[in-house]
Motif scaffolding. Structure first.
Motif, PDB file in Angstrom:
ATOM      1  N   SER A 219       0.859  -1.190   0.000  1.00 18.81           N
ATOM      2  CA  SER A 219       0.000   0.000   0.000  1.00 18.81           C
ATOM      3  C   SER A 219       0.894   1.238   0.000  1.00 18.81           C
ATOM      4  O   SER A 219       2.089   1.164   0.305  1.00 18.81           O
ATOM      5  N   ASP A 220       0.323   2.388  -0.318  1.00 16.82           N
ATOM      6  CA  ASP A 220       1.121   3.623  -0.392  1.00 16.82           C
ATOM      7  C   ASP A 220       1.777   3.955   0.946  1.00 16.82           C
ATOM      8  O   ASP A 220       2.945   4.352   0.990  1.00 16.82           O
ATOM      9  N   LEU A 221       1.040   3.813   2.050  1.00 12.03           N
ATOM     10  CA  LEU A 221       1.595   4.147   3.359  1.00 12.03           C
ATOM     11  C   LEU A 221       2.684   3.163   3.774  1.00 12.03           C
ATOM     12  O   LEU A 221       3.738   3.575   4.286  1.00 12.03           O
ATOM     13  N   TYR A 222       2.456   1.883   3.561  1.00 10.44           N
ATOM     14  CA  TYR A 222       3.452   0.883   3.954  1.00 10.44           C
ATOM     15  C   TYR A 222       4.716   1.034   3.105  1.00 10.44           C
ATOM     16  O   TYR A 222       5.838   0.955   3.622  1.00 10.44           O
ATOM     17  N   LYS A 223       4.536   1.279   1.820  1.00  3.31           N
ATOM     18  CA  LYS A 223       5.687   1.483   0.926  1.00  3.31           C
ATOM     19  C   LYS A 223       6.494   2.708   1.352  1.00  3.31           C
ATOM     20  O   LYS A 223       7.729   2.685   1.370  1.00  3.31           O
ATOM     21  N   ASP A 224       5.786   3.779   1.713  1.00  4.22           N
ATOM     22  CA  ASP A 224       6.462   5.002   2.140  1.00  4.22           C
ATOM     23  C   ASP A 224       7.282   4.749   3.395  1.00  4.22           C
ATOM     24  O   ASP A 224       8.457   5.151   3.475  1.00  4.22           O
ATOM     25  N   PHE A 225       6.691   4.065   4.379  1.00  8.64           N
ATOM     26  CA  PHE A 225       7.400   3.809   5.628  1.00  8.64           C
ATOM     27  C   PHE A 225       8.591   2.891   5.384  1.00  8.64           C
ATOM     28  O   PHE A 225       9.694   3.119   5.902  1.00  8.64           O
ATOM     29  N   ARG A 226       8.399   1.842   4.597  1.00  4.92           N
ATOM     30  CA  ARG A 226       9.487   0.895   4.310  1.00  4.92           C
ATOM     31  C   ARG A 226      10.657   1.602   3.619  1.00  4.92           C
ATOM     32  O   ARG A 226      11.818   1.382   3.964  1.00  4.92           O
ATOM     33  N   THR A 227      10.343   2.483   2.668  1.00  7.67           N
ATOM     34  CA  THR A 227      11.393   3.215   1.948  1.00  7.67           C
ATOM     35  C   THR A 227      12.169   4.125   2.885  1.00  7.67           C
ATOM     36  O   THR A 227      13.405   4.219   2.812  1.00  7.67           O
ATOM     37  N   LYS A 228      11.457   4.805   3.784  1.00  8.97           N
ATOM     38  CA  LYS A 228      12.111   5.736   4.712  1.00  8.97           C
ATOM     39  C   LYS A 228      12.943   4.998   5.756  1.00  8.97           C
ATOM     40  O   LYS A 228      14.047   5.437   6.099  1.00  8.97           O
ATOM     41  N   VAL A 229      12.425   3.876   6.273  1.00  3.30           N
ATOM     42  CA  VAL A 229      13.158   3.107   7.284  1.00  3.30           C
ATOM     43  C   VAL A 229      14.427   2.493   6.682  1.00  3.30           C
ATOM     44  O   VAL A 229      15.468   2.405   7.351  1.00  3.30           O
ATOM     45  N   ALA A 230      14.363   2.090   5.418  1.00  3.78           N
ATOM     46  CA  ALA A 230      15.522   1.479   4.763  1.00  3.78           C
ATOM     47  C   ALA A 230      16.729   2.414   4.731  1.00  3.78           C
ATOM     48  O   ALA A 230      17.880   1.962   4.698  1.00  3.78           O
ATOM     49  N   ARG A 231      16.475   3.737   4.789  1.00  3.23           N
ATOM     50  CA  ARG A 231      17.564   4.720   4.667  1.00  3.23           C
ATOM     51  C   ARG A 231      18.225   5.071   5.996  1.00  3.23           C
ATOM     52  O   ARG A 231      19.284   5.688   6.009  1.00  3.23           O
ATOM     53  N   ILE A 232      17.590   4.726   7.126  1.00  4.84           N
ATOM     54  CA  ILE A 232      18.153   5.151   8.418  1.00  4.84           C
ATOM     55  C   ILE A 232      19.277   4.216   8.846  1.00  4.84           C
ATOM     56  O   ILE A 232      19.363   3.060   8.422  1.00  4.84           O
ATOM     57  N   ASP A 233      20.131   4.753   9.704  1.00  4.07           N
ATOM     58  CA  ASP A 233      21.246   3.976  10.237  1.00  4.07           C
ATOM     59  C   ASP A 233      20.768   3.253  11.495  1.00  4.07           C
ATOM     60  O   ASP A 233      20.735   3.824  12.583  1.00  4.07           O
ATOM     61  N   ALA A 234      20.356   1.998  11.318  1.00  5.64           N
ATOM     62  CA  ALA A 234      19.840   1.215  12.446  1.00  5.64           C
ATOM     63  C   ALA A 234      20.107  -0.258  12.202  1.00  5.64           C
ATOM     64  O   ALA A 234      20.274  -0.700  11.045  1.00  5.64           O
TER      65      ALA A 234
END
Length: 608
Positions: A219-234
């Protein structure tokens, strides 16, 4: 004998006025130091009021680039509106404690704007429930998703947790919408019937994809969150926990909330009437008149605006007929409209490649005009600009094109959105005018420059006056023609067709809300008088139904800016400077035309 007696009375009256004036107290004079001190006090008051207002809005804080209250959403309930109204009224009363005569010119403008906003508070309260809280153009159901995708950035693990907290807060936000819809129902305020199908479809689009459905497509919201989380240093394990928590929030808060709204709207749709203008609402005629005053910042009546629209449509039709002669087209204007709507060479393919080419060519248009803005402006925005396609979840309802302002701190660029759901609705000949309106020298310059101004209260940097903003956008469409753009005759036709569209809006908006036109009659008028496709005309008319008066802002605003420019040109003659005039329009933030005209008059006096 009668004339002599009248003249004698007139002379005696004049003498009395002179004597009264001589006896009256002379205007107070203040030292520059006194003016500076009092102006500083008033501006500190404005700053404090703005910061307090900002601090009460978590979403506005995010827009401003702040991470404060990053886990919260705004309270949009009616009770909260009443609290904000009371605070605004108190602020207006507190302003009276200052010596408002002892101010510099810019602070006096700020005071006038603050007071003008205050005058509208009672009207806003009286007609609060005359708004259509959900519709195909805007509404909490769509704004929440847009906010999360385009405003809530994720640069760290805590910011990801804040994103999840906001997803969990969707439930209250949607319940607030339903509460207001229920109040409207009790008041006898009914929505045009067509709204419900659009909003239900958009809500279902939001719930399409994983984790709402058992599918590989996110979904648009899940895709957005997944894309943003993939970029963080964690740590990958932390990222996995975050994704599972987001999935839970989407399934337990977002999905049930939207399903509840969908069910409510489906019931409401059965009780709604045929599509009526706001004349059908309680006190709808008064609401429309007040809406026009607020939107245009003029006293033009619905009848006057309707007649103005008819005159402007006829004028632009004549300009188009002259252009047809240049293009060596044999036939009527309506036949030419049919030609441009059906010639495949005038459209990009309705394919992925066609959409990419449109975006790429639009960027070229913007780059070309940006390279020439020195000829028209001294002021330039620092904020960057990007061109994007409207997200798929809302493209069937969204307008043809629109602009989203940049973050004040520079962390997010201005965005020029183009709706590419159907490439047959965005012909090549409209591209230049659209880009000039939404991007440069239109909304991007106007809004980004306003946000970057120094020395003005922040409420002025982020204020909005519809006729000023949209009037500037329409004025900006033609402006590049003065420095050699629109070399293609079809692009010139596109510019005229865009102006014609805004002139027709004056006729149709007042037709719907004052003259009680049906949806079908309004669509027919646009189809007969503009080259727009049937689909575009249908969307446009449905927009006018749900945003009463807003569509009149463009042409009324453009004509007012042209009138002010002609006034300056006539008075200054050889001393007229086009760059100074444009800077004058843009360097004060958004102004009602009553105030802008005073600014122009003061400029003329100073220049002379």
């Amino acid at each position: 004998m009668y004339y002599s007696f009248f003249a004698m009375k007139k002379n005696l009256l004049f003498l009395c006025l002179v004597l009264l004036a001589s006896c009256a107290s002379p205007p107070k004079k203040f030292t520059s130091a006194e003016i500076a001190i009092e102006s500083e006090k008033v501006n500190q008051f404005f700053e404090a009021d703005f910061q307090q207002t900002l601090d009460r809005s978590p979403e506005y804080l995010t827009f401003m680039g702040s991470k404060k209250k990053y886990e919260q959403l705004d309270d949009t309930s009616y009770d909260y509106f009443l609290k904000e109204l009371a605070l605004a009224e108190a602020a207006l009363e507190n302003l009276k404690s200052f010596d408002l005569e002892k101010l510099d010119s810019q602070t006096k403008i700020s005071v006038k704007l603050f007071q003008e906003d205050g005058k509208s508070l009672e009207t806003k309260k009286k007609f609060y429930f005359h708004r259509y809280f959900i519709n195909q153009m805007y509404g909490r159901h769509a704004d929440l998703v847009d906010f999360m995708i385009n405003q809530h950035s994720v640069a760290s693990e805590p910011e990801a947790w804040s994103y999840i907290s906001r997803l969990e807060a969707f439930e209250k936000a949607i319940n607030d919408v339903i509460d207001k819809l229920e109040t409207q129902k009790e008041m006898g305020i009914k929505y045009p019937n067509f709204i419900f199908a659009h909003v239900v479809r958009d809500c279902k689009n939001i719930l399409t994809g994983f984790p709402f459905q058992n599918t590989k497509k996110d979904s648009d919201l899940y895709k957005d969150f997944r894309t943003k989380v993939a970029r963080i240093d964690a740590d990958p394990k932390i990222k996995n926990i975050l994704m599972n928590k987001a999935k839970t929030a989407l399934n337990k808060s977002v999905q049930p909330s939207y399903q509840k709204l969908i069910s409510y709207l489906e019931v409401l749709a059965k009780e709604s009437p045929e599509s009526n203008g706001v004349w059908a609402l309680p006190d709808g005629d008064k609401f429309y008149v007040e809406s026009l005053k607020e939107i245009t910042t003029t006293d033009l009546t619905p009848v006057q605006i309707h007649k103005l629209g008819i005159t402007e449509v006829e004028k632009i039709h004549k300009e188009m007929q002259l252009l047809m002669t240049k293009l060596d087209f044999k036939g009527t204007l309506q036949e030419f409209f049919t030609h441009v709507k059906n010639d495949p060479k005038l459209f990009y393919p309705n394919t992925y490649r066609g959409r990419q080419d449109y975006l790429k060519d639009t960027q070229k248009i913007i780059s070309a005009i940006e390279a020439q803005t020195d000829k028209l402006f001294n002021l330039k925005p620092k904020a960057k600009l990007v061109v994007k396609r409207v997200e798929t979840y809302r493209e069937k309802s969204a307008g043809v094109a629109f602009y989203e302002s940049p973050a004040p701190d520079g962390s997010r660029p201005g965005i020029y959105y183009v709706n590419m759901a159907d490439m047959t609705t965005i012909p090549k000949f409209d591209m230049e005018a659209l880009a000039y309106h939404e991007a440069v020298p239109g909304h991007h310059m106007q809004i980004a420059i306003a946000q970057e101004l120094q020395g003005l209260p922040k409420f002025r940097l982020f204020g909005h006056v519809t006729a000023y903003s949209e009037g500037w956008g329409l004025y900006a469409e033609k402006l590049p023609k003065e420095i050699g753009f629109y070399t293609d005759p079809y692009s010139e036709f596109g510019r005229l067709s865009m102006e014609l569209w805004r002139a027709a809006r004056l006729v149709v908006d007042t037709g719907i809300h004052h003259y009680k036109w049906s949806r079908e009659k309004a669509i027919a008028y646009l189809s007969e008088n503009t080259p727009n496709s049937l689909d575009k005309n249908t969307k446009e008319v449905e927009r006018y139904f749900v945003m009463p008066g807003q569509a009149t802002a463009y042409k009324v605003g453009q004509l007012k800016i042209i009138e002010l420019r002609q006034k300056v040109e006539k008075r200054l003659q050889s001393r007229f400077d086009i760059k100074e005039f444009h800077d004058l329009i843009l360097q004060n933030g958004a102004l009602p035309f009553t105030v802008l005209e005073q600014v122009i008059d003061n400029y003329i006096k100073t220049k002379l």
